[in-house]
Design a protein around this motif. Structure first.
Motif, mmCIF file in Angstrom:
data_model
loop_
_atom_site.group_PDB
_atom_site.id
_atom_site.type_symbol
_atom_site.label_atom_id
_atom_site.label_comp_id
_atom_site.label_asym_id
_atom_site.label_seq_id
_atom_site.Cartn_x
_atom_site.Cartn_y
_atom_site.Cartn_z
ATOM 1 N N ALA A 10 6.491 8.683 -10.422
ATOM 2 C CA ALA A 10 5.291 8.116 -9.796
ATOM 3 C C ALA A 10 5.125 6.648 -10.165
ATOM 4 O O ALA A 10 4.731 5.826 -9.334
ATOM 5 C CB ALA A 10 4.060 8.920 -10.225
ATOM 6 N N TYR A 57 -1.255 7.119 -10.152
ATOM 7 C CA TYR A 57 -2.116 8.316 -10.240
ATOM 8 C C TYR A 57 -2.232 9.016 -8.891
ATOM 9 O O TYR A 57 -2.554 10.202 -8.826
ATOM 10 C CB TYR A 57 -3.501 7.918 -10.744
ATOM 11 N N ARG A 58 -1.966 8.312 -7.830
ATOM 12 C CA ARG A 58 -2.020 8.901 -6.487
ATOM 13 C C ARG A 58 -1.112 10.123 -6.383
ATOM 14 O O ARG A 58 -1.393 11.043 -5.620
ATOM 15 C CB ARG A 58 -1.624 7.843 -5.471
ATOM 16 N N SER A 59 -0.030 10.146 -7.150
ATOM 17 C CA SER A 59 0.880 11.294 -7.100
ATOM 18 C C SER A 59 0.240 12.549 -7.672
ATOM 19 O O SER A 59 0.685 13.666 -7.379
ATOM 20 C CB SER A 59 2.161 10.976 -7.878
ATOM 21 N N ALA A 61 -3.488 13.029 -7.779
ATOM 22 C CA ALA A 61 -4.747 13.382 -7.119
ATOM 23 C C ALA A 61 -4.774 13.057 -5.633
ATOM 24 O O ALA A 61 -5.762 13.331 -4.964
ATOM 25 C CB ALA A 61 -5.903 12.670 -7.817
ATOM 26 N N GLY A 62 -3.715 12.448 -5.128
ATOM 27 C CA GLY A 62 -3.719 12.104 -3.718
ATOM 28 C C GLY A 62 -4.447 10.813 -3.405
ATOM 29 O O GLY A 62 -4.551 10.420 -2.239
ATOM 30 N N ARG A 63 -4.952 10.148 -4.417
ATOM 31 C CA ARG A 63 -5.617 8.850 -4.253
ATOM 32 C C ARG A 63 -5.381 8.020 -5.500
ATOM 33 O O ARG A 63 -5.242 8.551 -6.607
ATOM 34 C CB ARG A 63 -7.125 9.030 -4.034
#
Length: 387
Positions: A10, A57-59, A61-63
Motif C-alpha cells: 500500500a 491507508y486507503r488500502s 478503509a477504502g479512503r
C-alpha cells in the motif's frame, strides 16, 4: 487511528501515485503540508512521510486519511514505515556538491606504513574521469579490473597490493557507489573476495547523483580532485594520474558560463512543465490517432538538454556514433511510466536512450528490471540539475 494494518504494498502504491502526480499536486490533492521533519527515502527520492501513509491507508478503509486524523511523528508514521522496511530520515539531503564533499571527507581507508591507502581515491578518480567523458556509469568487473589494477600499481602506496576488488567493495558500502548484477550479499572488503567478483561479474560505478554531478559540473570535479589530493596525495594529485584517468589537472574552481546557462535553462523548462501541470494541460487528450494524453514538448527538450547528447542508460553497451540529418544525436526520449496510461509527463520520469537501449527498454526480456534502474537514474539526474 490504527495504522498497523497498512502494508508495504500500500505504501509503494502511494509512492507510485506521488510519482505520477508530482509532489506539489499530490500534497494539494490530499490536503497535506510538506513534511517538516520526517521524510521517507526510497529509490533515491525523498517523500513526505505523513502524506504517503495517509494515502496508503486507503488500502485498509477504502479512503485516504486526512492530515487532521492522525499524527505524523516518529512514534506513529516513523515506526510504521521502519517496520515495513523503509528508511525514514529527519533531514532533507544536502545539496549535491556539499553531499559529494561530505562523502569524500568521510571515506574510511586503511593506514599503511607509507600513509593512508590510496585504493579508494584512485578508483574514485577513475570513475570521475568516466563521468567527465560521459562514459556509461556502471562497468562490469571483467572490464574494469585490468585498468584499475594498472592504476593502483602505478599510483598506489609503494607497499600496497594492486587489488581493485577491495576499493570497489569498500565503496559499495558508501552513498558514492552503486553495484548491480549480483545475487546475495556483497562480501566484505577484506579476505579473498576475488572469487566472488569473478563469479558474479557485477557492474559498478558512481551512484547516479554523484555521476551526474561530476558529468555536468567542472566545478564539482575540481573540488573533488582538490579534496582527494589534500587528503591522500600530500596536497596535489600527480598530473600523470589525472591524465591517465581523463581528468585535466585543476588548480582551482573555474566557472563555465555555458555550463551554468544549461542548468538554468533546464530549471526554466521544468518550471514551465510544472506550470502546465498545475493548469491541467497535461490532463488533456489528443484525438489525432485515438484518444490519448498529450505529450509535453517542453519536457522532452529538458531531458535532451540534461542528457548532453549521451544515452542515459547507466549500462549502455554502445551508443551509435551517427547523427540525424540535422546533426542531433540519435536519442529517443521515453516515459518510464507509460504516458498512454497517464504516467507523469515530467523529466523526473523520462529518460533519453540510444536506439539500442530504447529497444531493450521496450521489447527486451530485461525491460522491467531496466525500467526500475532507469527510473532511479532519471530522478537522480534531475535532482542534480534542478537545485
Amino acid at each position: 487511528m490504527d495504522l498497523s494494518t497498512i502494508t508495504r504494498e500500500a505504501v509503494l502504491d502511494a509512492i507510485a501515485e506521488c510519482d505520477r502526480m508530482g509532489r506539489e499536486r499530490f500534497l494539494k490533492a490530499y490536503g497535506f503540508d510538506p513534511a517538516r521533519q520526517y521524510l521517507l527515502h526510497y529509490n533515491g527520492t525523498y517523500y513526505d512521510s505523513k502524506a504517503i501513509v495517509g494515502v496508503a491507508y486507503r488500502s485498509v478503509a477504502g479512503r485516504p486519511l486526512s492530515a487532521a486524523e492522525f499524527s505524523g511523528g516518529r512514534q506513529t508514521v516513523g515506526r510504521l514505515l521502519t517496520r515495513l522496511g523503509f528508511d525514514v530520515v529527519t533531514d532533507e539531503p544536502l545539496p549535491p556538491l556539499q553531499r559529494l564533499m561530505a562523502q569524500l571527507k568521510g571515506l574510511r581507508v586503511a593506514s599503511t606504513a607509507d600513509g593512508p591507502a590510496r585504493h579508494q581515491p584512485i578508483t574514485l578518480l577513475w570513475a570521475l574521469g568516466r563521468a567527465a567523458r560521459r562514459d556509461p556509469r556502471l562497468v562490469a568487473w571483467s572490464a574494469a579490473h585490468a585498468e584499475l589494477r594498472g592504476l593502483l600499481r602505478e599510483y598506489g602506496q609503494p607497499r600496497s597490493r594492486p587489488r581493485p576488488e577491495f576499493p570497489i567493495l569498500a565503496l559499495a558500502r558508501t552513498d558514492l557507489w552503486e553495484m548491480r548484477g549480483h545475487t546475495g550479499a556483497i562480501p566484505a572488503a577484506h579476505g579473498e573476495p576475488l572469487g566472488w567478483m569473478e563469479e558474479h561479474d557485477p557492474h559498478s560505478g558512481l551512484a547516479p547523483w554523484a555521476y551526474e554531478l561530476a558529468a555536468s559540473s567542472e566545478d564539482a570535479r575540481a573540488e573533488a580532485i582538490a579534496g582527494l589530493g589534500q587528503r591522500f596525495f600530500d596536497g596535489v594529485i600527480p598530473q600523470a594520474l589525472l591524465n591517465d584517468v581523463g581528468l585535466l589537472p585543476e588548480t582551482g574552481i573555474r566557472l563555465d558560463r555555458g555550463e551554468h546557462d544549461d542548468f538554468a535553462a533546464y530549471q526554466r523548462l521544468c518550471r514551465s512543465v510544472e506550470a502546465a501541470e498545475a493548469r491541467g494541460d497535461h490532463d488533456r487528450t489528443s484525438r489525432t490517432s485515438g484518444e490519448r494524453p498529450v505529450r509535453s514538448a517542453t519536457a522532452v527538450k529538458a531531458v535532451l538538454l540534461r542528457s548532453r547528447g549521451r544515452c542515459e542508460n547507466p549500462m549502455c553497451a554502445g551508443q551509435p556514433d551517427d547523427v540525424t540529418d540535422s546533426g542531433a544525436p540519435l536519442l529517443e526520449v521515453d516515459h518510464l511510466e507509460d504516458r498512454a496510461r497517464w504516467g507523469r509527463d515530467h523529466p523526473t520520469q523520462m529518460i533519453a536512450l540510444c536506439p539500442n537501449c530504447h529497444a531493450i527498454k521496450t521489447r527486451g526480456q530485461s525491460r522491467e528490471r531496466l525500467r526500475e534502474i532507469l527510473l532511479t537514474e532519471a530522478r537522480s539526474r534531475h535532482a542534480v540539475w534542478d537545485v
